[in-house]
Design a protein around this motif. Sequence first.
Motif, PDB file in Angstrom:
ATOM      1  N   ASN A 159       3.806  -4.533  -8.203  1.00  0.00           N
ATOM      2  CA  ASN A 159       4.604  -4.973  -7.057  1.00  0.00           C
ATOM      3  C   ASN A 159       5.296  -6.295  -7.333  1.00  0.00           C
ATOM      4  OD1 ASN A 159       3.776  -2.753  -5.529  1.00  0.00           O
ATOM      5  ND2 ASN A 159       1.982  -3.819  -4.721  1.00  0.00           N
ATOM      6  N   GLU A 297      -8.054  -7.558  -5.616  1.00  0.00           N
ATOM      7  CA  GLU A 297      -6.797  -6.809  -5.660  1.00  0.00           C
ATOM      8  C   GLU A 297      -5.626  -7.712  -5.289  1.00  0.00           C
ATOM      9  OE1 GLU A 297      -7.473  -2.170  -4.555  1.00  0.00           O
ATOM     10  OE2 GLU A 297      -7.883  -3.567  -2.916  1.00  0.00           O
ATOM     11  N   ASN A 299      -5.512  -9.342  -2.267  1.00  0.00           N
ATOM     12  CA  ASN A 299      -5.331  -9.336  -0.813  1.00  0.00           C
ATOM     13  C   ASN A 299      -6.108 -10.477  -0.167  1.00  0.00           C
ATOM     14  OD1 ASN A 299      -3.706  -7.013  -0.758  1.00  0.00           O
ATOM     15  ND2 ASN A 299      -5.485  -5.679  -0.802  1.00  0.00           N
ATOM     16  N   ASP A 318     -10.984  -1.257   0.402  1.00  0.00           N
ATOM     17  CA  ASP A 318     -10.103  -1.670  -0.678  1.00  0.00           C
ATOM     18  C   ASP A 318      -8.879  -0.764  -0.675  1.00  0.00           C
ATOM     19  OD1 ASP A 318     -10.660   0.494  -3.176  1.00  0.00           O
ATOM     20  OD2 ASP A 318     -12.281   0.284  -1.722  1.00  0.00           O
ATOM     21  N   ASP A 319      -7.801  -1.201  -1.315  1.00  0.00           N
ATOM     22  CA  ASP A 319      -6.544  -0.447  -1.260  1.00  0.00           C
ATOM     23  C   ASP A 319      -6.677   0.967  -1.817  1.00  0.00           C
ATOM     24  OD1 ASP A 319      -5.013  -2.327   0.025  1.00  0.00           O
ATOM     25  OD2 ASP A 319      -4.161  -3.188  -1.805  1.00  0.00           O
ATOM     26  N   GLY A 322      -8.713   3.113   0.391  1.00  0.00           N
ATOM     27  CA  GLY A 322      -7.917   3.220   1.611  1.00  0.00           C
ATOM     28  C   GLY A 322      -6.905   4.357   1.542  1.00  0.00           C
ATOM     29  N   ARG A 323      -6.484   4.722   0.347  1.00  0.00           N
ATOM     30  CA  ARG A 323      -5.575   5.872   0.203  1.00  0.00           C
ATOM     31  C   ARG A 323      -6.254   7.148   0.701  1.00  0.00           C
ATOM     32  NH1 ARG A 323      -2.212   5.546  -5.476  1.00  0.00           N
ATOM     33  NH2 ARG A 323      -1.495   3.384  -5.297  1.00  0.00           N
ATOM     34  N   GLU A 327      -6.088   4.256   5.352  1.00  0.00           N
ATOM     35  CA  GLU A 327      -6.165   2.893   5.853  1.00  0.00           C
ATOM     36  C   GLU A 327      -5.706   1.909   4.789  1.00  0.00           C
ATOM     37  OE1 GLU A 327      -9.723   1.583   7.697  1.00  0.00           O
ATOM     38  OE2 GLU A 327     -10.203   3.545   8.581  1.00  0.00           O
ATOM     39  N   LYS A 328      -5.211   0.767   5.247  1.00  0.00           N
ATOM     40  CA  LYS A 328      -4.819  -0.304   4.345  1.00  0.00           C
ATOM     41  C   LYS A 328      -6.035  -1.155   4.013  1.00  0.00           C
ATOM     42  CE  LYS A 328      -1.432  -4.058   3.910  1.00  0.00           C
ATOM     43  NZ  LYS A 328      -2.389  -5.043   3.406  1.00  0.00           N
ATOM     44  N   GLY A 329      -6.106  -1.654   2.801  1.00  0.00           N
ATOM     45  CA  GLY A 329      -7.205  -2.531   2.425  1.00  0.00           C
ATOM     46  C   GLY A 329      -7.259  -3.766   3.306  1.00  0.00           C
ATOM     47  N   ASN A 330      -8.473  -4.263   3.572  1.00  0.00           N
ATOM     48  CA  ASN A 330      -8.612  -5.428   4.436  1.00  0.00           C
ATOM     49  C   ASN A 330      -9.263  -6.612   3.719  1.00  0.00           C
ATOM     50  OD1 ASN A 330     -11.253  -4.436   4.375  1.00  0.00           O
ATOM     51  ND2 ASN A 330     -11.188  -3.653   6.475  1.00  0.00           N
TER      52      ASN A 330
END
Length: 468
Positions: A159, A297, A299, A318-319, A322-323, A327-330
């Motif tokens: 990214n 990660e 975050n 975790d990301d 989360g897939r 859900e999105k990682g927190n």
Amino acid sequence: MLNKKLALDVINEASLTGADFVEIFYEDTYTAIISVENGKVNNVINGNISGVGLRLLKDNRSVYGSTSDVSRKSLLKLASTLSKSFNGERVLSPVESFTKVKTKERCKVKTHLTDVPKEDIIKLLKETNKDVKDFDPRIVRVTTNLSIEVNSTEIFNSNGKYIPNRKEYGRLALLSIASEGNKMETRFDGPGAQAGWEFFTEKLDLKKLAHENASKLIMMLEAKECPSGKFPVIIGNGWGGVIFHEACGHQLEATSVAKGLSVFSNMKGEKIANDIVSAYDDATIPNEWGTYNIDDEGNVPERNELIKDGVLTGYLVDDFNGRRMGEKGNGACRRQSYKFEPTSRMGNTYIANGKSTKEEIIANTKLALYAVSFNGGSVNPSTGDFNFGCSEAYIVKDGKILEPVRGATLVGNAKDILKHIDMVGNDLAFGQGMCGSSSGSIPVNVGQPTIRIDEIVVGGRGGSIDEF
């Protein structure tokens, strides 16, 4: 530090065959342990580890590799080898540059542990060692050590993010053993923090710690055997939270939830505990043992609500997992080192304060075991069944703490125990520990206020509790 041009080339090489995310984790960690046993310096060990972990994701698939050889040739070879796990066309645009992500410094340090002369550390360890050893001749062995870890990492990902980070840990470990006849008792205390030398010289009262360690060790050596049966148990604050951590906390990590291997999978929004129980994982508390500026990660950590008024409200995600969960990682992704693929893990996990005082809980208890601290246990993650041995425990009768008892074991189930908590204190405290899981051993805080469980199986060799 890892050369940014090399990091760009590695990411672009790794994404040639269809990976939809690529991540480089570079680490350089210094560790030191200074140990004193029975008044003599036992060990002075220090060293460095450094290396790179490379992770490639594609949909719900993951491949991971690591190497201590961070040369250009080695890292490009690793990227090429891992990319062959996928068979497709490039889906990521080539990364051309990185943007540095700034992180909040949550753990302030006044005097770095690496700047403290070894002679000063040894002096402190010897004094604490002597305070314990001289307490009673039945104390046959005392080990005090200070462990130091300074962890510098860099994350680069597809990214275009570059996230540098630094963590500094210090922990005092005090292990004492007492023996009399055919009885032997062990006690361990291990206060630690992400802080400097000031934590050990200003915040900790080492004289008090040594006295408590020695006096409680002898007290438990002389104690009667614990009774057995099914009856109420009061669990002390701080280190008592290890039961929630092991029996329930791991069941709320996406590592097991996403695969349906947790007893709490697919239960968000359902009642899993008594109304008076709320629980959180908060890795943002300044200078705490389980705190971090950024997860592994890249975050930002959050104060993650897990249980609110008895209802399961969230998981640690975790990301990647989360897939699977949608859900999105927190900010709950961690690892021991570059050798381990990261995954969802706890930080500072605790049952929140309730409305009762410890004194009120004890005063409102007719007959129970009061378990203050624990020395280990086991949990079956697929069923939630657990057992924990108590290192310090007492009998409570008619609202008063009576004599100590030894050899107590608590046996129960993660889903059941939460529903049987019928009183929650207002004296939240934390205990420091190392937690092992699929991504290695990491520093975590366990915590809770004093709580009461209305009924649980207690194992012991002291007959019936009615005899006390």
